[in-house]
Design a protein around this motif. Structure first.
Motif, PDB file in Angstrom:
ATOM      1  N   MET A   1      58.468 -12.664 -46.315  1.00  0.00           N
ATOM      2  CA  MET A   1      58.369 -11.586 -47.300  1.00  0.00           C
ATOM      3  C   MET A   1      59.399 -11.808 -48.408  1.00  0.00           C
ATOM      4  SD  MET A   1      58.829  -7.485 -46.768  1.00  0.00           S
ATOM      5  CE  MET A   1      60.468  -7.713 -46.075  1.00  0.00           C
ATOM      6  N   THR A   2      58.931 -11.830 -49.641  1.00  0.00           N
ATOM      7  CA  THR A   2      59.803 -12.012 -50.790  1.00  0.00           C
ATOM      8  C   THR A   2      60.249 -10.650 -51.304  1.00  0.00           C
ATOM      9  OG1 THR A   2      58.657 -14.053 -51.404  1.00  0.00           O
ATOM     10  CG2 THR A   2      60.015 -12.996 -53.088  1.00  0.00           C
ATOM     11  N   LEU A   3      61.556 -10.470 -51.470  1.00  0.00           N
ATOM     12  CA  LEU A   3      62.094  -9.216 -51.975  1.00  0.00           C
ATOM     13  C   LEU A   3      62.191  -9.273 -53.489  1.00  0.00           C
ATOM     14  CD1 LEU A   3      64.967  -8.519 -49.413  1.00  0.00           C
ATOM     15  CD2 LEU A   3      62.632  -7.628 -49.408  1.00  0.00           C
ATOM     16  N   THR A   4      61.579  -8.306 -54.150  1.00  0.00           N
ATOM     17  CA  THR A   4      61.614  -8.240 -55.606  1.00  0.00           C
ATOM     18  C   THR A   4      62.896  -7.554 -56.062  1.00  0.00           C
ATOM     19  OG1 THR A   4      60.462  -6.112 -55.649  1.00  0.00           O
ATOM     20  CG2 THR A   4      59.104  -8.104 -55.679  1.00  0.00           C
ATOM     21  N   ALA A   5      63.169  -7.639 -57.369  1.00  0.00           N
ATOM     22  CA  ALA A   5      64.361  -6.992 -57.925  1.00  0.00           C
ATOM     23  C   ALA A   5      64.368  -5.481 -57.672  1.00  0.00           C
ATOM     24  CB  ALA A   5      64.460  -7.298 -59.424  1.00  0.00           C
ATOM     25  N   PRO A   6      63.240  -4.773 -57.865  1.00  0.00           N
ATOM     26  CA  PRO A   6      63.244  -3.341 -57.556  1.00  0.00           C
ATOM     27  C   PRO A   6      63.560  -3.046 -56.091  1.00  0.00           C
ATOM     28  CG  PRO A   6      61.365  -3.878 -58.925  1.00  0.00           C
ATOM     29  CD  PRO A   6      61.985  -5.174 -58.516  1.00  0.00           C
ATOM     30  N   THR A   7      63.068  -3.888 -55.193  1.00  0.00           N
ATOM     31  CA  THR A   7      63.350  -3.686 -53.769  1.00  0.00           C
ATOM     32  C   THR A   7      64.824  -3.895 -53.473  1.00  0.00           C
ATOM     33  OG1 THR A   7      61.106  -4.406 -53.211  1.00  0.00           O
ATOM     34  CG2 THR A   7      62.717  -4.350 -51.438  1.00  0.00           C
ATOM     35  N   TRP A   8      65.458  -4.876 -54.124  1.00  0.00           N
ATOM     36  CA  TRP A   8      66.890  -5.080 -53.945  1.00  0.00           C
ATOM     37  C   TRP A   8      67.676  -3.864 -54.437  1.00  0.00           C
ATOM     38  CZ3 TRP A   8      69.147  -8.091 -50.760  1.00  0.00           C
ATOM     39  CH2 TRP A   8      68.610  -9.335 -50.423  1.00  0.00           C
ATOM     40  N   LEU A   9      67.229  -3.255 -55.526  1.00  0.00           N
ATOM     41  CA  LEU A   9      67.886  -2.041 -56.022  1.00  0.00           C
ATOM     42  C   LEU A   9      67.737  -0.897 -55.016  1.00  0.00           C
ATOM     43  CD1 LEU A   9      66.832  -2.134 -59.786  1.00  0.00           C
ATOM     44  CD2 LEU A   9      69.161  -2.343 -58.891  1.00  0.00           C
ATOM     45  N   THR A  10      66.575  -0.818 -54.391  1.00  0.00           N
ATOM     46  CA  THR A  10      66.353   0.210 -53.375  1.00  0.00           C
ATOM     47  C   THR A  10      67.252  -0.025 -52.165  1.00  0.00           C
ATOM     48  OG1 THR A  10      64.049   0.459 -54.085  1.00  0.00           O
ATOM     49  CG2 THR A  10      64.628   1.330 -51.923  1.00  0.00           C
ATOM     50  N   LEU A  11      67.359  -1.289 -51.743  1.00  0.00           N
ATOM     51  CA  LEU A  11      68.256  -1.619 -50.627  1.00  0.00           C
ATOM     52  C   LEU A  11      69.710  -1.307 -50.977  1.00  0.00           C
ATOM     53  CD1 LEU A  11      66.663  -5.004 -49.497  1.00  0.00           C
ATOM     54  CD2 LEU A  11      66.691  -2.863 -48.196  1.00  0.00           C
ATOM     55  N   LEU A  12      70.076  -1.549 -52.222  1.00  0.00           N
ATOM     56  CA  LEU A  12      71.432  -1.214 -52.670  1.00  0.00           C
ATOM     57  C   LEU A  12      71.677   0.286 -52.543  1.00  0.00           C
ATOM     58  CD1 LEU A  12      74.123  -1.915 -54.045  1.00  0.00           C
ATOM     59  CD2 LEU A  12      72.946  -1.659 -56.255  1.00  0.00           C
ATOM     60  N   ARG A  13      70.671   1.075 -52.858  1.00  0.00           N
ATOM     61  CA  ARG A  13      70.797   2.536 -52.749  1.00  0.00           C
ATOM     62  C   ARG A  13      71.025   2.957 -51.297  1.00  0.00           C
ATOM     63  NH1 ARG A  13      66.872   3.391 -55.561  1.00  0.00           N
ATOM     64  NH2 ARG A  13      65.198   4.335 -54.362  1.00  0.00           N
ATOM     65  N   ILE A  14      70.345   2.295 -50.378  1.00  0.00           N
ATOM     66  CA  ILE A  14      70.543   2.599 -48.957  1.00  0.00           C
ATOM     67  C   ILE A  14      71.945   2.200 -48.513  1.00  0.00           C
ATOM     68  CG2 ILE A  14      69.793   1.993 -46.622  1.00  0.00           C
ATOM     69  CD1 ILE A  14      66.957   1.779 -47.705  1.00  0.00           C
ATOM     70  N   MET A  15      72.432   1.047 -48.996  1.00  0.00           N
ATOM     71  CA  MET A  15      73.773   0.600 -48.628  1.00  0.00           C
ATOM     72  C   MET A  15      74.864   1.506 -49.192  1.00  0.00           C
ATOM     73  SD  MET A  15      73.552  -3.587 -48.727  1.00  0.00           S
ATOM     74  CE  MET A  15      72.721  -3.726 -50.315  1.00  0.00           C
ATOM     75  N   THR A  45      69.904   3.946 -59.960  1.00  0.00           N
ATOM     76  CA  THR A  45      69.126   2.848 -59.372  1.00  0.00           C
ATOM     77  C   THR A  45      67.719   3.310 -58.993  1.00  0.00           C
ATOM     78  OG1 THR A  45      69.864   3.249 -57.089  1.00  0.00           O
ATOM     79  CG2 THR A  45      71.220   1.788 -58.446  1.00  0.00           C
ATOM     80  N   ASP A  46      67.587   4.588 -58.626  1.00  0.00           N
ATOM     81  CA  ASP A  46      66.264   5.129 -58.313  1.00  0.00           C
ATOM     82  C   ASP A  46      65.370   5.071 -59.542  1.00  0.00           C
ATOM     83  OD1 ASP A  46      64.150   6.412 -57.070  1.00  0.00           O
ATOM     84  OD2 ASP A  46      64.947   8.416 -57.470  1.00  0.00           O
ATOM     85  N   TRP A  47      65.907   5.466 -60.690  1.00  0.00           N
ATOM     86  CA  TRP A  47      65.135   5.394 -61.935  1.00  0.00           C
ATOM     87  C   TRP A  47      64.908   3.940 -62.334  1.00  0.00           C
ATOM     88  CZ3 TRP A  47      66.911   3.099 -66.468  1.00  0.00           C
ATOM     89  CH2 TRP A  47      66.040   3.192 -67.551  1.00  0.00           C
ATOM     90  N   LEU A  48      65.952   3.105 -62.181  1.00  0.00           N
ATOM     91  CA  LEU A  48      65.879   1.728 -62.655  1.00  0.00           C
ATOM     92  C   LEU A  48      64.880   0.902 -61.863  1.00  0.00           C
ATOM     93  CD1 LEU A  48      67.042  -0.317 -64.638  1.00  0.00           C
ATOM     94  CD2 LEU A  48      68.821  -0.844 -62.941  1.00  0.00           C
ATOM     95  N   ASP A  49      64.831   1.078 -60.525  1.00  0.00           N
ATOM     96  CA  ASP A  49      63.901   0.244 -59.756  1.00  0.00           C
ATOM     97  C   ASP A  49      62.448   0.574 -60.107  1.00  0.00           C
ATOM     98  OD1 ASP A  49      63.178   2.490 -58.197  1.00  0.00           O
ATOM     99  OD2 ASP A  49      64.564   1.974 -56.605  1.00  0.00           O
ATOM    100  N   ALA A  61      54.247  -3.752 -51.356  1.00  0.00           N
ATOM    101  CA  ALA A  61      53.986  -2.732 -50.341  1.00  0.00           C
ATOM    102  C   ALA A  61      55.280  -2.286 -49.671  1.00  0.00           C
ATOM    103  CB  ALA A  61      53.008  -3.277 -49.300  1.00  0.00           C
ATOM    104  N   PHE A  62      56.177  -3.252 -49.424  1.00  0.00           N
ATOM    105  CA  PHE A  62      57.447  -2.919 -48.785  1.00  0.00           C
ATOM    106  C   PHE A  62      58.296  -2.043 -49.699  1.00  0.00           C
ATOM    107  CE2 PHE A  62      61.921  -4.137 -47.714  1.00  0.00           C
ATOM    108  CZ  PHE A  62      61.962  -3.477 -46.488  1.00  0.00           C
ATOM    109  N   GLY A  63      58.313  -2.360 -50.969  1.00  0.00           N
ATOM    110  CA  GLY A  63      59.068  -1.554 -51.932  1.00  0.00           C
ATOM    111  C   GLY A  63      58.518  -0.152 -52.057  1.00  0.00           C
ATOM    112  N   ALA A  64      57.190  -0.028 -52.048  1.00  0.00           N
ATOM    113  CA  ALA A  64      56.555   1.288 -52.142  1.00  0.00           C
ATOM    114  C   ALA A  64      56.888   2.142 -50.922  1.00  0.00           C
ATOM    115  CB  ALA A  64      55.045   1.126 -52.272  1.00  0.00           C
ATOM    116  N   PHE A  65      57.019   1.485 -49.757  1.00  0.00           N
ATOM    117  CA  PHE A  65      57.402   2.209 -48.550  1.00  0.00           C
ATOM    118  C   PHE A  65      58.884   2.587 -48.574  1.00  0.00           C
ATOM    119  CE2 PHE A  65      59.854   1.128 -44.710  1.00  0.00           C
ATOM    120  CZ  PHE A  65      59.608   2.269 -43.946  1.00  0.00           C
ATOM    121  N   LEU A  66      59.733   1.632 -48.999  1.00  0.00           N
ATOM    122  CA  LEU A  66      61.179   1.812 -48.873  1.00  0.00           C
ATOM    123  C   LEU A  66      61.752   2.786 -49.897  1.00  0.00           C
ATOM    124  CD1 LEU A  66      63.443   0.657 -47.092  1.00  0.00           C
ATOM    125  CD2 LEU A  66      63.884  -1.016 -48.924  1.00  0.00           C
ATOM    126  N   ASP A  67      61.180   2.830 -51.085  1.00  0.00           N
ATOM    127  CA  ASP A  67      61.754   3.649 -52.164  1.00  0.00           C
ATOM    128  C   ASP A  67      61.861   5.129 -51.796  1.00  0.00           C
ATOM    129  OD1 ASP A  67      62.690   3.890 -55.006  1.00  0.00           O
ATOM    130  OD2 ASP A  67      60.900   5.154 -55.121  1.00  0.00           O
TER     131      ASP A  67
END
Length: 204
Positions: A1-15, A45-49, A61-67
């Motif tokens: 699974m390749t993580l996109t830039a928006p998904t990395w921003l979402t993961l940053l928000r969780i961290m 980051t929520d707005w930016l992703d 699909a992963f980003g849509a779930f995680l956000d």
């Protein structure tokens, strides 16, 4: 699974969540400002992703779930901290309303998606207004209820705590209204599914 830039921003928000908890309890005079700043950065980051995903077509699909999961976790943790910092019945009630609504609407959306009716419970304008009021409230309250840094700063002629308190009450009331709208939009599908289930059961 390749993580996109928006998904990395979402993961940053969780961290940022454990960092927010740690900073909130630091025994320093700047801890309240830092806690509010961390929450504000998470909101950015929520707005930016979302903007990056739309602008550069980086949907997944992963980003849509995680956000939405990241959003709800951050809001819930912020509310728990605020209630602990200012443990009153009203603060606990507003927090319970907001968290309870998020759980109920998430379950409703999941069920609607299972029957192919997800679009009927999309984000409405009142939900966006509620989110804005909620973000302002949480920023003000995180700034003003830190257990180690009590402050009575004034903004626009009012104590920041009172601004946050009233905005949280408004957000909670809008939460109830938007939840009722989601339920009304989903009600025909709920009725149809119930009738279909009864019909299927009657044929056995």
């Amino acid at each position: 699974m390749t993580l996109t830039a928006p998904t990395w921003l979402t993961l940053l928000r969780i961290m940022m969540i454990p960092v927010l908890v740690l900073v909130f309890y630091l025994p320093y005079t700047w801890a309240n400002f830092a806690a509010a700043a961390i929450f504000g950065l998470a909101a950015i980051t929520d707005w930016l992703d979302g903007w990056v995903a739309r602008r550069y077509q980086m949907h997944s699909a992963f980003g849509a779930f995680l956000d939405p999961v990241a959003d709800k976790l951050m809001v819930a943790v912020a509310l728990f901290l605020i209630v602990q910092g200012h443990p009153t019945a009203w603060m606990a009630f507003w927090a319970a309303v907001i968290v309870g609504r998020e759980i109920a609407v998430s379950a409703l959306r999941e069920w609607m998606a299972e029957i192919g009716q997800r679009a009927k419970v999309g984000v409405a304008m009142i939900g966006k207004i509620k989110t804005t009021a909620q973000m302002v409230a949480l920023l003000c309250l995180l700034y003003s209820v830190s257990p180690n840094t009590p402050v009575a700063d004034i903004w626009m002629g009012k104590p920041i705590f009172h601004i946050g308190d009233w905005m949280l009450a408004i957000a909670a009331l809008l939460t109830l209204v938007s939840a009722a709208q989601y339920l009304r939009a989903a009600w025909p599908s709920l009725r149809e599914d119930e009738m279909a289930a009864r019909s299927h059961s009657g044929k056995r």
